[in-house]
Structures are given as C-alpha cells and as structure tokens.
Scaffold this active site. Structure first.
Site, PDB file in Angstrom:
ATOM      1  N   ASP A  85       0.858  -1.189   0.000  1.00  0.00           N
ATOM      2  CA  ASP A  85       0.000   0.000   0.000  1.00  0.00           C
ATOM      3  C   ASP A  85       0.890   1.234   0.000  1.00  0.00           C
ATOM      4  O   ASP A  85       1.875   1.298   0.749  1.00  0.00           O
ATOM      5  CB  ASP A  85      -0.916   0.007   1.226  1.00  0.00           C
ATOM      6  CG  ASP A  85      -1.982   1.089   1.136  1.00  0.00           C
ATOM      7  OD1 ASP A  85      -3.112   0.757   0.752  1.00  0.00           O
ATOM      8  OD2 ASP A  85      -1.668   2.255   1.431  1.00  0.00           O
ATOM      9  N   ASP A 106       4.657   2.278  -4.232  1.00  0.00           N
ATOM     10  CA  ASP A 106       3.772   2.328  -5.387  1.00  0.00           C
ATOM     11  C   ASP A 106       3.643   0.914  -5.951  1.00  0.00           C
ATOM     12  O   ASP A 106       4.642   0.278  -6.281  1.00  0.00           O
ATOM     13  CB  ASP A 106       4.353   3.266  -6.435  1.00  0.00           C
ATOM     14  CG  ASP A 106       3.492   3.344  -7.680  1.00  0.00           C
ATOM     15  OD1 ASP A 106       3.652   2.460  -8.556  1.00  0.00           O
ATOM     16  OD2 ASP A 106       2.672   4.263  -7.791  1.00  0.00           O
ATOM     17  N   ALA A 107       2.418   0.416  -6.047  1.00  0.00           N
ATOM     18  CA  ALA A 107       2.196  -0.978  -6.438  1.00  0.00           C
ATOM     19  C   ALA A 107       2.759  -1.277  -7.822  1.00  0.00           C
ATOM     20  O   ALA A 107       3.321  -2.358  -8.062  1.00  0.00           O
ATOM     21  CB  ALA A 107       0.706  -1.303  -6.389  1.00  0.00           C
ATOM     22  N   ASP A 154      -7.212  -4.041  -4.444  1.00  0.00           N
ATOM     23  CA  ASP A 154      -8.220  -3.210  -3.793  1.00  0.00           C
ATOM     24  C   ASP A 154      -7.813  -1.741  -3.873  1.00  0.00           C
ATOM     25  O   ASP A 154      -7.718  -1.047  -2.861  1.00  0.00           O
ATOM     26  CB  ASP A 154      -8.379  -3.655  -2.336  1.00  0.00           C
ATOM     27  CG  ASP A 154      -9.615  -3.053  -1.675  1.00  0.00           C
ATOM     28  OD1 ASP A 154     -10.495  -2.563  -2.409  1.00  0.00           O
ATOM     29  OD2 ASP A 154      -9.687  -3.073  -0.437  1.00  0.00           O
TER      30      ASP A 154
END
Length: 504
Positions: free
Chosen positions: A312, A346-347, A365
C-alpha cells in the site's frame, strides 16, 4: 551593515516567485482533493494563474509614482490572499453553489497581484542596472524561486506542514519581505507608518492562522462531515478522516467514503472469498492496496495461507490501521499477524521492479480510477506486469467500481483484463453504503472455477448468494469498451463521465 538595495529587491523577486508558485500548487492540490481529476484541475489552475499574471503585468503600466510603496502594498495583499486562500476554499467547499468560481477567482487574484510585482521591481531597478543585466538578474531569481517551490512542495511542505500551514507560512514570507522593505525605505516613502502597521497586522493574522491551522481544519471538516470526527491526519498523499456515530465508523480519503463498519464485511467477503475458493490450497497471497487490513483479515481465515504481502502506498494508512484501537478491533489485528509483510510503495513500481515472487492469489483493492495516477493501475500495461506475479493455476480479483452507476467503466476493466489474456469472471454485490458494486475475478491461464463451498463463518457470502452475484440484470448488460491503456486512460474518462452524470 546596510543591505544593498539591489540585493534586497532581487531577493524580493526570489520570494515573490517562490510564494506565487506555492500558492498555485496549493490551489491545484486542494482542487484535486475536493473535485478530483488532478490533471484537469492542475491544468486549468496553471492556465488561469499564468493568464492572470499577464493581466497583472499589463496593469503595472498604470502605476507611475511611489513604486516601492505600491510594491509593498501589493506584497501585503499577496500575503493575505495567498495565505488565507486554502482556508477560504476549505470553508466554502460544499457551502457555495459554484465552488469552482470561488477557486478560480482566488487563483486569478493571486496571479494578478504576483503579475504586478515583477514589472514594478524591474521599474524600481531600471536606473541601477543596464537593461540586459536587469532582465537577466530578474528572471534568474524568478526561475530559481519557481524551481525551489516545485521541489520543496511535494518533498517537504505537504508531508510536514500540510496545505493550510504551507499557505500561511508563505504568506508570512511575503509579509515579512514587505515589512523589511518598509524599514529599509523608511526615509523614502511617505505614509510609511501606515505600511508598517499593515505589514505587522498581516503578519499577526497569518501567524495566528499558522498556529491555529489544526483547529481551523478541524472546524472546516466538522462542517463537511455530518458525524463526529474521531481522527484526521494529512499524509503526503491524502487527507485521512475517520468519523463515528452510534451505528458505524466511516473512513474518508480526500473526502471520498472508503468504508463503513456497518457493512464493510459484505464488500470484503465478496472481494476475497470467491477468488480464494477458486485456488486449491493457497499458500502465498498478495494484496495490492487495502491498507485498512480488511482484505488481509479475510485472507487469514484460510489455514493454508502461509504468507501475505500487503503493498500500500500510504504508510499513514497502514500505521493507522495497525495502531488505532477501534480499527484494530475491526480488522482483527490482521496487520499484526506474523504471516503478513507490509510494504509501503507504489504498487506498479514494486510489481515491476522489486517483486521476485509468484503468488497463488492476488487481491487488488485500489481506489476507484478517478484520476490518471490511479487509472494506470487499471491499465493493460499493469495487467501484463501482474500476470508474471501469478503462478500457474492462480487467480486475481479486482474491485472495479459500480456496474450500475458506471457500466462503461466496469466493463472497461473486464475488457482490459481480457485483452491481456486473462479469463474473466465478472460479478457484483450489493453493499448498502455504496450501492451495487462490481468485481472481476480472473486467471491468466484457464477459466476460473469457484468452489461452491464457502467458509461457514462468513456473515454474507454463501453458495446461493454467489450464484446470484454472477447474474447481471437487464439494466447492467455486458458491453464493448475501449481497452484502458497508459496513453489513452479510457477508463478514467468513462468513470468521470458516468459518475458525474449520476451525481448530477
């Protein structure tokens, strides 16, 4: 030793440029928080600000005498308008019919005043430098100030001061320079005592705003949210607000509802369990987004799961849901489990550059694709990178906004996954706080087969319920859309148009 007048005025140019750009960045950031679509907000605000500076520069030709006094007065006005702008905007949001008109009026007024200052300084200095040296020095200090503002705003000001304190701080700089000039030119300006008093009063007002900014923000938020605010904090990425009433706790990020404790279990059971049921004996699970720990809580209900990696972006969110007692009760201290590894990154970058593992199941999500920064996380480029992180036989689930309110946006997510070779299984669930909400279950190699036996401890989901969730009624049929790519961000356009139409 008295400071050289040229140096003092050139320093004023530096302060003017730095403060002016900071006010512009504050307005753009605040507008993107309150109105969404950061690209549009920053683009229009930059355009309005620069155009207004041109107007201010034009008006400067009508100032003929007492140029230093006029400059000091304009500097004080910039300090007050820029310093109080964020407070005014927070107070008026949701309380005026045309908030954007107020926003652009403040941006315009700031731009006009800043546009006045540079020509005035140039005319004050015109007899002290040759024209070529004057232009060179003025614009050198102007651009250096702009560079400094653009660097320190995201790295220092937003994380440590927040929007309100940043505005007040730079208002104090403007007013401080004005007061300094007053004392320097005491013998040369008529009515200097009036200017000194106006500078001092402005500084005191701005200082009070700076000191009381937390209380001011709390007051403005109390007007915005109908329930009692029990916690609020500004992270480098967003404003985090928790509210509570007799029935529920709610989380808002930048004013947008993220969950209600009254029905979040419906959302998270629908998000996690169909996919985990489709993977035999899942051991390693990746959760992207979901810093509240609710998806992790559902994942940990499976005894076979040995490892959960939560990625996250916002450490403030994961810290809050790891430490705030009321919230740790809701997520059952999922983020404290020894099975869970929390990564704040950062994903997209993490998945592309750092991840070396493959997972049995991935839960995505992310927030809704309301802007381009989030829209990239729903793009075909992202999904191609994602495929490499899913082991053969694994699956992924994605929250995909409302198929009722934003059908084009929802089916764009489905179609984008399909364009990357995923086999998709769309479904939706009713979550009272949000309405009808959509999800997409997908696998990279073969169609998803969901096990009809769900965990008995679930509050909402069972076999008959899931079978019903897979059926889309006549007013929500599948549809063809563009594929969401980094260079077109079709999903963001669908989302904005459909939600705007629904809310209006």
């Amino acid at each position: 030793m008295r400071v050289n007048v040229q140096a003092l005025l050139l320093f004023s140019v530096f302060v003017v440029a730095t403060c002016g750009l900071v006010y512009e960045l504050v307005a753009g950031t605040l507008a993107s928080y309150l109105l969404g679509d950061s690209v549009t907000q920053f683009s229009t605000i930059i355009g309005v600000y620069l155009f207004s500076m041109g107007i201010g520069s034009y008006f400067s030709k009508f100032f003929h005498k007492n140029l230093v006094a006029w400059f000091i007065q304009v500097e004080v006005l910039v300090a007050l308008v820029g310093g109080f702008s964020s407070t005014i905007l927070f107070l008026l949001f949701d309380r005026v019919a045309s908030f954007q008109i107020v926003l652009y009026m403040l941006v315009s007024l700031t731009g006009i005043l800043v546009g006045l200052e540079i020509p005035l300084i140039m005319r004050i200095l015109e007899h002290r430098y040759e024209f070529k040296d004057l232009v060179s020095k003025i614009f050198t200090f102007d651009y250096i100030g702009a560079l400094l503002a653009s660097v320190i705003f995201p790295l220092v000001l937003m994380p440590h001061l927040g929007l309100l304190r940043t505005s007040y701080f730079f208002g104090l700089l403007n007013a401080g320079v004005a007061l300094w000039l007053c004392f320097y030119f005491t013998k040369e300006i008529r009515g200097i005592n009036y200017l000194k008093v106006s500078c001092v009063v402005s500084i005191l007002c701005l200082l009070a705003g700076f000191v009381l900014s937390d209380r001011i923000l709390a007051f403005t938020e109390s007007l915005t949210y109908s329930d009692k605010i029990i916690h609020s904090v500004q992270s480098p990425y967003q404003r985090i607000v928790l509210t509570k009433n007799d029935r529920e706790i709610r989380l808002f990020l930048n004013g947008n509802l993220q969950f209600s404790s009254a029905d979040e279990y419906r959302y998270h059971e629908a998000l996690v369990h169909p996919g985990l049921n489709s993977v035999p004996n899942p051991k390693k699970v990746l959760v992207l987004g979901g810093g509240d720990g609710f998806a992790v809580r559902e994942v940990l209900k499976y005894a076979s799961v040995e490892k959960v990696v939560l990625v996250d972006l916002d450490k403030a969110v994961t810290d809050l849901f790891s430490s705030y007692p009321t919230l740790t009760v809701l997520n059952q201290k999922a983020l404290h489990s020894k099975k869970v590894t929390i990564i704040n990154a950062d994903a997209f970058k993490w998945l592309k550059d750092q991840n070396q593992e493959q997972f049995d199941f991935v839960v995505i999500d992310f927030p809704d694709p309301a802007n381009y920064a989030i829209g990239k996380l729903y793009s075909n480029t992202f999904y191609k990178v994602l495929r490499a992180a899913i082991r053969p036989g694994g699956a992924v689930v994605i929250q995909a906004t409302s198929p009722f309110v934003a059908p084009n946006a929802y089916w764009c997510v489905v179609n984008t996954l399909a364009s990357c070779g995923f086999k998709t299984l769309p479904y939706h669930a009713h979550v009272p706080s949000f309405g009808d909400w959509g999800f997409v279950l997908a696998a990279p190699d073969k169609p998803v087969q969901v096990n009809s036996q769900f965990l008995a401890q679930l509050k909402f989901l069972d076999k008959p319920t899931f079978e019903q969730m897979r059926v889309f009624p006549k007013d929500m049929p599948a549809r063809q859309t563009e594929v969401n790519k980094l260079n077109n961000q079709a999903l963001v356009h669908y989302f904005e148009a459909e939600w705007a139409n629904y809310l209006n």
